[in-house]
Design a protein around this motif. Structure first.
Motif, PDB file in Angstrom:
ATOM      1  N   MET A   1      -1.092 -15.012 -47.915  1.00 26.44           N
ATOM      2  CA  MET A   1      -0.469 -15.218 -46.428  1.00 26.44           C
ATOM      3  C   MET A   1      -0.236 -13.641 -45.895  1.00 26.44           C
ATOM      4  SD  MET A   1       2.898 -17.238 -45.939  1.00 26.44           S
ATOM      5  CE  MET A   1       3.370 -17.118 -47.493  1.00 26.44           C
ATOM      6  N   THR A   2      -0.821 -13.660 -44.702  1.00 28.11           N
ATOM      7  CA  THR A   2      -0.893 -12.042 -44.034  1.00 28.11           C
ATOM      8  C   THR A   2       0.379 -12.039 -43.086  1.00 28.11           C
ATOM      9  OG1 THR A   2      -2.390 -12.920 -42.228  1.00 28.11           O
ATOM     10  CG2 THR A   2      -3.300 -11.996 -44.195  1.00 28.11           C
ATOM     11  N   ASP A   3       0.954 -13.109 -42.694  1.00 26.58           N
ATOM     12  CA  ASP A   3       1.977 -12.809 -41.420  1.00 26.58           C
ATOM     13  C   ASP A   3       3.222 -13.678 -41.627  1.00 26.58           C
ATOM     14  OD1 ASP A   3       3.106 -12.273 -39.097  1.00 26.58           O
ATOM     15  OD2 ASP A   3       1.107 -12.064 -38.091  1.00 26.58           O
ATOM     16  N   GLY A   4       3.002 -14.692 -41.845  1.00 31.24           N
ATOM     17  CA  GLY A   4       4.426 -15.759 -42.115  1.00 31.24           C
ATOM     18  C   GLY A   4       4.677 -15.849 -43.193  1.00 31.24           C
ATOM     19  N   ALA A   5       5.774 -16.852 -43.391  1.00 28.78           N
ATOM     20  CA  ALA A   5       6.324 -17.068 -44.878  1.00 28.78           C
ATOM     21  C   ALA A   5       6.348 -18.608 -44.813  1.00 28.78           C
ATOM     22  CB  ALA A   5       7.465 -16.444 -44.922  1.00 28.78           C
ATOM     23  N   VAL A   6       5.190 -19.417 -44.602  1.00 30.78           N
ATOM     24  CA  VAL A   6       5.604 -20.729 -44.539  1.00 30.78           C
ATOM     25  C   VAL A   6       4.853 -21.246 -45.777  1.00 30.78           C
ATOM     26  CG1 VAL A   6       4.613 -23.037 -43.440  1.00 30.78           C
ATOM     27  CG2 VAL A   6       5.313 -20.901 -41.947  1.00 30.78           C
ATOM     28  N   THR A   7       5.622 -22.340 -46.542  1.00 31.29           N
ATOM     29  CA  THR A   7       5.367 -22.747 -47.883  1.00 31.29           C
ATOM     30  C   THR A   7       4.175 -23.762 -47.847  1.00 31.29           C
ATOM     31  OG1 THR A   7       6.798 -24.621 -47.570  1.00 31.29           O
ATOM     32  CG2 THR A   7       7.676 -22.716 -48.196  1.00 31.29           C
ATOM     33  N   GLU A   8       3.521 -23.944 -49.068  1.00 31.81           N
ATOM     34  CA  GLU A   8       2.280 -25.039 -49.157  1.00 31.81           C
ATOM     35  C   GLU A   8       2.780 -26.422 -48.759  1.00 31.81           C
ATOM     36  OE1 GLU A   8       2.673 -25.944 -53.885  1.00 31.81           O
ATOM     37  OE2 GLU A   8       2.144 -23.932 -53.399  1.00 31.81           O
ATOM     38  N   THR A   9       3.996 -26.596 -48.300  1.00 29.05           N
ATOM     39  CA  THR A   9       4.615 -27.885 -47.997  1.00 29.05           C
ATOM     40  C   THR A   9       4.729 -27.916 -46.382  1.00 29.05           C
ATOM     41  OG1 THR A   9       6.907 -27.589 -48.350  1.00 29.05           O
ATOM     42  CG2 THR A   9       5.546 -28.623 -50.014  1.00 29.05           C
ATOM     43  N   ALA A  10       4.080 -27.176 -45.934  1.00 27.51           N
ATOM     44  CA  ALA A  10       4.193 -26.717 -44.568  1.00 27.51           C
ATOM     45  C   ALA A  10       4.067 -28.172 -43.548  1.00 27.51           C
ATOM     46  CB  ALA A  10       3.134 -25.452 -43.791  1.00 27.51           C
ATOM     47  N   ARG A  11       4.762 -28.185 -42.510  1.00 31.73           N
ATOM     48  CA  ARG A  11       4.509 -29.267 -41.659  1.00 31.73           C
ATOM     49  C   ARG A  11       4.858 -28.967 -40.116  1.00 31.73           C
ATOM     50  NH1 ARG A  11       5.459 -34.688 -43.371  1.00 31.73           N
ATOM     51  NH2 ARG A  11       5.755 -34.993 -41.383  1.00 31.73           N
ATOM     52  N   ASP A  42      -5.615 -29.889 -45.487  1.00 26.49           N
ATOM     53  CA  ASP A  42      -4.599 -30.948 -45.702  1.00 26.49           C
ATOM     54  C   ASP A  42      -3.161 -30.651 -44.881  1.00 26.49           C
ATOM     55  OD1 ASP A  42      -3.913 -28.676 -47.178  1.00 26.49           O
ATOM     56  OD2 ASP A  42      -3.599 -29.994 -49.130  1.00 26.49           O
ATOM     57  N   VAL A  43      -3.136 -29.691 -44.183  1.00 26.18           N
ATOM     58  CA  VAL A  43      -2.032 -29.541 -43.382  1.00 26.18           C
ATOM     59  C   VAL A  43      -1.504 -30.631 -42.770  1.00 26.18           C
ATOM     60  CG1 VAL A  43      -3.164 -28.421 -41.282  1.00 26.18           C
ATOM     61  CG2 VAL A  43      -0.892 -27.637 -42.029  1.00 26.18           C
ATOM     62  N   VAL A  44      -0.094 -30.919 -42.667  1.00 28.17           N
ATOM     63  CA  VAL A  44       0.421 -31.914 -42.040  1.00 28.17           C
ATOM     64  C   VAL A  44       0.779 -31.367 -40.553  1.00 28.17           C
ATOM     65  CG1 VAL A  44       2.234 -33.586 -41.951  1.00 28.17           C
ATOM     66  CG2 VAL A  44       1.562 -32.939 -44.112  1.00 28.17           C
ATOM     67  N   VAL A  45       0.297 -32.074 -39.805  1.00 24.95           N
ATOM     68  CA  VAL A  45       0.274 -31.743 -38.223  1.00 24.95           C
ATOM     69  C   VAL A  45       1.170 -32.840 -37.587  1.00 24.95           C
ATOM     70  CG1 VAL A  45      -0.613 -30.779 -36.171  1.00 24.95           C
ATOM     71  CG2 VAL A  45      -1.269 -30.074 -38.269  1.00 24.95           C
ATOM     72  N   GLU A  46       2.065 -32.718 -36.816  1.00 21.27           N
ATOM     73  CA  GLU A  46       2.507 -33.939 -35.822  1.00 21.27           C
ATOM     74  C   GLU A  46       2.658 -33.262 -34.449  1.00 21.27           C
ATOM     75  OE1 GLU A  46       6.835 -36.349 -35.072  1.00 21.27           O
ATOM     76  OE2 GLU A  46       6.403 -35.091 -36.900  1.00 21.27           O
ATOM     77  N   ALA A  47       2.026 -34.178 -33.585  1.00 21.50           N
ATOM     78  CA  ALA A  47       1.581 -33.736 -32.108  1.00 21.50           C
ATOM     79  C   ALA A  47       2.728 -34.394 -31.424  1.00 21.50           C
ATOM     80  CB  ALA A  47       0.481 -34.124 -31.681  1.00 21.50           C
ATOM     81  N   LEU A  48       3.344 -33.604 -30.550  1.00 21.92           N
ATOM     82  CA  LEU A  48       4.424 -33.781 -29.498  1.00 21.92           C
ATOM     83  C   LEU A  48       4.091 -33.104 -28.234  1.00 21.92           C
ATOM     84  CD1 LEU A  48       6.746 -36.149 -29.286  1.00 21.92           C
ATOM     85  CD2 LEU A  48       8.246 -33.923 -29.482  1.00 21.92           C
ATOM     86  N   PRO A  49       3.073 -33.557 -27.510  1.00 21.85           N
ATOM     87  CA  PRO A  49       2.994 -33.012 -26.024  1.00 21.85           C
ATOM     88  C   PRO A  49       4.097 -32.987 -25.056  1.00 21.85           C
ATOM     89  CG  PRO A  49       0.970 -34.333 -26.539  1.00 21.85           C
ATOM     90  CD  PRO A  49       2.053 -34.342 -27.436  1.00 21.85           C
ATOM     91  N   VAL A  50       4.517 -31.786 -24.593  1.00 20.37           N
ATOM     92  CA  VAL A  50       5.424 -31.716 -23.724  1.00 20.37           C
ATOM     93  C   VAL A  50       5.250 -31.238 -22.342  1.00 20.37           C
ATOM     94  CG1 VAL A  50       6.864 -30.951 -25.795  1.00 20.37           C
ATOM     95  CG2 VAL A  50       5.931 -29.138 -24.590  1.00 20.37           C
ATOM     96  N   ALA A  51       6.385 -31.468 -21.562  1.00 20.07           N
ATOM     97  CA  ALA A  51       6.091 -31.050 -20.019  1.00 20.07           C
ATOM     98  C   ALA A  51       7.590 -30.667 -19.540  1.00 20.07           C
ATOM     99  CB  ALA A  51       5.650 -32.282 -19.227  1.00 20.07           C
ATOM    100  N   ALA A 372      -3.684 -20.401 -38.744  1.00 23.52           N
ATOM    101  CA  ALA A 372      -3.644 -21.021 -39.941  1.00 23.52           C
ATOM    102  C   ALA A 372      -3.702 -19.945 -40.922  1.00 23.52           C
ATOM    103  CB  ALA A 372      -4.622 -22.181 -40.084  1.00 23.52           C
ATOM    104  N   ARG A 373      -4.627 -18.956 -40.733  1.00 26.92           N
ATOM    105  CA  ARG A 373      -4.966 -17.904 -41.643  1.00 26.92           C
ATOM    106  C   ARG A 373      -3.747 -16.982 -41.880  1.00 26.92           C
ATOM    107  NH1 ARG A 373      -9.922 -17.572 -38.834  1.00 26.92           N
ATOM    108  NH2 ARG A 373     -11.420 -18.415 -39.907  1.00 26.92           N
ATOM    109  N   ASP A 374      -3.053 -16.708 -40.809  1.00 24.61           N
ATOM    110  CA  ASP A 374      -1.773 -15.831 -40.582  1.00 24.61           C
ATOM    111  C   ASP A 374      -0.635 -16.528 -41.396  1.00 24.61           C
ATOM    112  OD1 ASP A 374      -3.397 -13.971 -39.699  1.00 24.61           O
ATOM    113  OD2 ASP A 374      -2.740 -14.026 -37.574  1.00 24.61           O
ATOM    114  N   PHE A 375      -0.367 -17.812 -41.069  1.00 24.86           N
ATOM    115  CA  PHE A 375       0.968 -18.526 -41.364  1.00 24.86           C
ATOM    116  C   PHE A 375       1.069 -19.669 -42.450  1.00 24.86           C
ATOM    117  CE2 PHE A 375       1.715 -16.067 -37.542  1.00 24.86           C
ATOM    118  CZ  PHE A 375       3.034 -15.922 -37.651  1.00 24.86           C
ATOM    119  N   LEU A 376      -0.405 -19.955 -42.956  1.00 26.23           N
ATOM    120  CA  LEU A 376      -0.413 -21.241 -43.412  1.00 26.23           C
ATOM    121  C   LEU A 376      -1.103 -20.958 -44.955  1.00 26.23           C
ATOM    122  CD1 LEU A 376      -1.036 -23.962 -40.776  1.00 26.23           C
ATOM    123  CD2 LEU A 376       1.195 -23.315 -41.951  1.00 26.23           C
ATOM    124  N   THR A 377      -1.735 -19.798 -45.107  1.00 22.79           N
ATOM    125  CA  THR A 377      -2.348 -19.582 -46.242  1.00 22.79           C
ATOM    126  C   THR A 377      -1.982 -18.369 -47.060  1.00 22.79           C
ATOM    127  OG1 THR A 377      -4.030 -18.116 -45.186  1.00 22.79           O
ATOM    128  CG2 THR A 377      -4.642 -20.381 -45.091  1.00 22.79           C
TER     129      THR A 377
END
Length: 377
Positions: A1-11, A42-51, A372-377
């Motif tokens: 992990m190079t930038d963030g601190a998100v765990t392996e259970t990231a959503r 296998d990252v869990v992603v939820e999409a909620l387009p906004v306006a 993803a590389r900066d915050f999810l790995t």
């Protein structure tokens, strides 16, 4: 992990607006998701387009599960066109740009004095016909500066000149207004909660008003602006000065004033309303990282645009926010003050703006890989 601190259970919650001229909000979410999964399959992603109430608002509602309803309405130049609104459980999302937006004008053709919001009124009437009890009326991107007179006429109001004849369409016609008869307005409006959703809080008239600030975007010359501003001031003198200086009165060529003074609308910042309507709070409760964004992150972003609203809501729940954009014009300290940890711009990968817009999809996937590389790995 190079930038963030998100765990392996990231959503990850992708709650971004459109990149105007290149990607819809739905496409932004799709491209970000694809890029993230290329690095973390296998990252869990939820999409909620906004306006934020402007163009793309109905599409965001449909993406969130609302039903798309289409209806034939009058366009800004009086032509017939097909427009849509969104409906779910008695709540309608109506986007005035669907009927009265700049996108309906032929390229390079403007009608600053005569463009009408009549079709927006027809859209509101269609929402009433569909049984809506709450109407979120998103305003922005309009081709007109008629103070909402066309909209009100479609809902049963009458605007007459000294001879008792209907005034002409558009803001220019309001110069001849002698009497305004609102007695014929659709009675169902009295039983509906109408929310004016806008990202601008301009008054109706004056140097910060509808004509002065937004008229030039609709092809108004300096002389046209003066004509329209005077016409809107006259219009308000006939309908009533109440609400002429209210926040949102100058939105979308003054349609905000028409909704506030005659339809009993209440004003709320567009992104706040849409986050409520789209169920953002529930989605946020499941997220450990939020990715938001829009085409250009600049000073305007901080004044009621979607990324600022998303970031504020996420910060209140201590959820980290990353932004994606085509162009970045805000320094890190300003982004941080808005609750955005870091922003990734397509321009960093492709400095040429024409190519960046043309290749926005693939570029955004590459940006998402970097996130993803900066915050999810």
């Amino acid at each position: 992990m190079t930038d963030g601190a998100v765990t392996e259970t990231a959503r990850v919650l992708v709650a971004a607006d459109k990149f105007k001229g290149s990607l819809t909000a739905v496409q932004v979410a799709e491209r970000v998701t694809a890029g993230l999964r290329r690095v973390v399959p296998d990252v869990v992603v939820e999409a909620l387009p906004v306006a934020d109430g402007g163009d793309g608002t109905v599409a965001a509602a449909v993406a969130a599960g609302f039903e798309r309803r289409e209806v034939r309405v009058t366009g800004p130049l009086g032509e017939q066109l097909t427009a849509a609104f969104a409906l779910r459980d008695g709540t309608a999302v109506v986007e005035m740009a669907e009927a009265s937006g700049l996108q309906h004008l032929p390229e390079g053709a403007f009608a600053p004095l005569t463009a009408t919001t009549y079709g927006s009124g027809e859209l509101l009437r269609a929402a009433l016909d569909a049984g809506a009890r709450t109407i979120v009326f998103g305003v922005g991107g309009s081709a007109s500066t008629d103070g909402g007179a066309g909209m009100l006429a479609a809902l049963g109001a009458r605007f007459l000149d000294a001879a008792g004849e209907p005034v002409g369409p558009g803001g220019g016609g309001l110069r001849d207004l002698a009497t305004a008869d609102l007695s014929g307005l659709d009675p169902r409006l009295a039983d509906v909660d109408l929310v004016l959703a806008s990202d601008v809080d301009n008054p109706l008239t004056g140097p910060k008003g509808a004509a002065a600030v937004y008229g030039p975007q609709k092809g108004a010359t300096e002389e046209d602006v003066a004509t329209l501003d005077a016409a809107l001031a006259h219009y308000a003198s006939v309908l009533g000065a109440e609400h002429a200086d209210s926040p949102g009165a100058g939105a979308a060529g003054g349609i905000g004033y028409g909704a506030l003074i005659a339809l009993g609308a209440s004003f709320r910042p567009g992104i706040e309303v849409m986050l409520d309507v789209l169920g953002f709070a529930d989605a946020l409760s499941r997220a450990t990282l939020v990715i938001t964004g829009e085409g250009s992150l600049d000073a305007q972003t901080l004044h009621g645009k979607a990324p600022a609203g998303v970031a504020a809501a996420a910060r209140a729940k201590n959820v980290e926010v990353i932004a994606v954009c085509g162009r970045l014009a805000l320094p890190p300290e300003v982004l941080g003050g808005a609750g955005i940890r870091r922003a990734y711009a397509l321009a960093d990968l492709e400095p040429d703006p024409v190519r960046s817009m043309a290749e926005a999809g693939p570029l955004l996937e590459r940006v998402a890989e970097n996130i993803a590389r900066d915050f999810l790995t």
